[in-house]
Enzyme design. Structure first.
Site, short mmCIF file in Angstrom:
data_model
loop_
_atom_site.label_atom_id
_atom_site.label_comp_id
_atom_site.label_asym_id
_atom_site.label_seq_id
_atom_site.Cartn_x
_atom_site.Cartn_y
_atom_site.Cartn_z
N LYS A 114 0.82 -1.22 0.00
CA LYS A 114 0.00 0.00 0.00
C LYS A 114 0.84 1.26 0.00
O LYS A 114 0.46 2.26 -0.60
CB LYS A 114 -0.98 0.00 1.18
CG LYS A 114 -2.07 -1.04 1.01
CD LYS A 114 -3.30 -0.74 1.83
CE LYS A 114 -4.41 -1.72 1.47
NZ LYS A 114 -5.51 -1.74 2.43
N LYS A 197 -5.65 -10.16 -6.42
CA LYS A 197 -6.76 -10.49 -5.53
C LYS A 197 -7.98 -9.62 -5.84
O LYS A 197 -7.83 -8.45 -6.22
CB LYS A 197 -6.18 -10.32 -4.13
CG LYS A 197 -7.05 -9.82 -3.06
CD LYS A 197 -6.28 -9.62 -1.78
CE LYS A 197 -6.28 -8.12 -1.48
NZ LYS A 197 -5.98 -7.77 -0.11
N LYS A 200 -11.56 -4.17 -3.08
CA LYS A 200 -12.41 -2.97 -3.16
C LYS A 200 -11.70 -1.86 -3.90
O LYS A 200 -12.33 -0.96 -4.43
CB LYS A 200 -12.69 -2.45 -1.74
CG LYS A 200 -13.49 -3.36 -0.89
CD LYS A 200 -13.47 -2.85 0.57
CE LYS A 200 -13.88 -3.94 1.51
NZ LYS A 200 -13.56 -3.70 2.91
P1 TYM Z 1 -10.80 -6.06 4.68
O1 TYM Z 1 -11.82 -5.03 5.01
O2 TYM Z 1 -9.83 -5.76 3.59
O3 TYM Z 1 -11.48 -7.43 4.31
C1 TYM Z 1 -12.43 -8.07 5.15
C2 TYM Z 1 -12.23 -9.58 5.11
O4 TYM Z 1 -12.34 -10.07 3.77
C3 TYM Z 1 -11.19 -10.86 3.45
N1 TYM Z 1 -10.90 -10.71 2.01
C4 TYM Z 1 -10.77 -11.71 1.15
N2 TYM Z 1 -10.84 -13.05 1.31
C5 TYM Z 1 -10.67 -13.83 0.21
N3 TYM Z 1 -10.42 -13.32 -1.04
C6 TYM Z 1 -10.34 -11.98 -1.25
N4 TYM Z 1 -10.11 -11.49 -2.46
C7 TYM Z 1 -10.51 -11.11 -0.12
N5 TYM Z 1 -10.48 -9.76 0.03
C8 TYM Z 1 -10.72 -9.53 1.35
C9 TYM Z 1 -10.08 -10.29 4.32
O5 TYM Z 1 -9.04 -11.22 4.49
C10 TYM Z 1 -10.83 -9.99 5.60
O6 TYM Z 1 -10.93 -11.16 6.40
N6 TYM Z 1 -7.43 -5.41 8.32
C11 TYM Z 1 -8.71 -6.04 7.99
C12 TYM Z 1 -9.83 -5.64 8.93
C13 TYM Z 1 -9.53 -5.88 10.37
C14 TYM Z 1 -9.49 -7.12 11.05
C15 TYM Z 1 -9.18 -6.80 12.40
C16 TYM Z 1 -9.69 -8.43 10.67
C17 TYM Z 1 -9.25 -4.89 11.28
N7 TYM Z 1 -9.04 -5.46 12.50
C18 TYM Z 1 -9.05 -7.80 13.39
C19 TYM Z 1 -9.56 -9.42 11.65
C20 TYM Z 1 -9.25 -9.11 12.99
C21 TYM Z 1 -9.11 -5.63 6.59
O7 TYM Z 1 -8.73 -4.59 6.11
O8 TYM Z 1 -9.99 -6.48 5.99
#
Ligand code: TYM
Length: 334
Positions: A114, A197, A200
């Site tokens: 990023k 991947k 968003k």
């Molecule tokens: P975020 O908002 O990017 O995504 C939310 C969840 O979706 C999963 N994910 C995917 N899984 C499979 N294939 C994909 N292409 C894909 N894109 C996204 C992510 O792995 C995630 O589980 N940092 C985290 C949010 C967060 C969090 C936490 C998660 C903040 N604190 C504590 C777990 C525990 C994030 O940005 O996810």
């Protein structure tokens, strides 16, 4: 079992989020026993690590909450809230900043991706992001953290921080959280590029299926999805080296709750001209009802916001003892 996980309220919830994470959240919630607790939250504080539009953030949080409700998160059984409303997340993150090492954070692939070449111009929050994420799970003594594969490294860091904190302060305060990466859909790829991947932040909306997409949009995105000229193989090994074909088979399998081997057993020998319409029908059948629930929920945003508020109250009372114990372990005057 203490289940904790979060999602950033930026953009729309897409099929990668749904199959990689949210489907597991709902399954864990539904399998929960009397002593188990599930906490799911909107990571609105993580969202500020990249530029946000203030007039959109609160709306996006309510919309993402409505999407989670539409997917099956039940605020009567799971604790659903946004990070901002539980200040203990930020407070614990600061305490953990005393334990986390710069070198650990420097190795995070998400930071490297990023920030890219613009490290000097990146926000401190983007660098420190994984420490807040560690606080998110350690605050509730999480045992299980259901996430997509891209978050596994952050969870491993949370374990390292917990281990060092316990050791440095001679305590057994923090439980080591276990990342639970979906076997069916650890990493759903972009529909336009089997090497990237689904995300968003991809500028092309054709790269992802959003849970708010109409049936027609879903059908047309699957039709336009990149594939290859070959027929589907009849065993999964035949998908090696064909990332786009593999991704479409993975999506079919995860949506249908069957193994990829069953998908190729059924469609082996057929081309994408036959497979894509079958995939589109399946996606519409599975995602259409979620979108219809979401549309209804968005008619009453106040009710959705109310659910978040009640969730935050429960989360605050669960978080308070751990925060206090962490402050005491460090020797802070509390
Ligand atoms: P975020 O908002 O990017 O995504 C939310 C969840 O979706 C999963 N994910 C995917 N899984 C499979 N294939 C994909 N292409 C894909 N894109 C996204 C992510 O792995 C995630 O589980 N940092 C985290 C949010 C967060 C969090 C936490 C998660 C903040 N604190 C504590 C777990 C525990 C994030 O940005 O996810």
């Amino acid at each position: 079992m203490r289940v904790v996980s979060g999602i950033q309220p930026t953009g729309n919830l897409h099929l990668g989020n749904y199959l990689g994470a949210i489907k597991q959240w709902v399954a864990m919630q539904d399998a929960m026993g009397a002593d188990d607790v599930c906490l799911f939250f909107l990571a609105d504080l993580h969202a500020i690590s990249l530029p946000v539009v203030p007039s959109e953030l609160a709306n996006a949080t309510v919309e993402m909450t409505a999407t989670l409700l539409a997917c099956g998160i039940d605020p009567e059984r799971s604790i659903l809230f946004n990070q901002t409303r539980v200040p203990a997340h930020s407070e614990l993150a600061w305490l953990l900043n005393g334990t986390a090492r710069m070198g650990w954070l420097n190795r995070m692939t998400q930071w490297k991706d990023k920030a890219g070449k613009n490290r000097e111009g990146s926000s401190v929050a983007l660098f420190d992001y994984p420490v807040l994420q560690a606080a998110d799970v350690l605050l509730y003594q999480a045992t299980h953290v259901p996430v997509g594969e891209d978050q596994k490294q952050h969870l491993e860091l949370a374990r390292d921080i917990a281990t060092k904190f316990n050791l440095d302060y001679g305590t057994e305060l923090f439980t080591l959280p276990e990342p639970f990466v979906s076997k069916a859909a650890p990493r759903i790829m972009s529909l336009r590029d089997g090497g990237a991947k689904m995300s968003k932040s991809d500028p092309s909306d054709l790269s992802r299926i959003n849970l708010i997409d109409s049936d027609d949009t879903i059908v047309s995105k699957i039709k336009k999805a990149k594939s290859d000229a070959d027929v589907l193989p009849s065993d999964v090994a035949g998908l090696d080296g064909r990332p786009e074909a593999k991704n479409l088979v993975t999506i079919y399998a995860a949506l249908a709750d069957i193994a990829p081997a069953d998908v190729v057993a059924q469609f082996g020998g057929q081309g994408f001209g036959q497979f894509k319409p079958a995939l589109a029908d399946l996606a519409v059948a599975k995602l259409g009802p979620i979108r219809n629930r979401l549309t209804r929920l968005l008619d009453d945003r106040a009710a959705v916001a109310g659910a978040l508020e009640r969730g935050a109250e429960k989360a605050r009372s669960l978080a308070a003892p751990t925060l206090r114990a962490a402050q005491q372990a460090i020797g802070l005057q509390v």
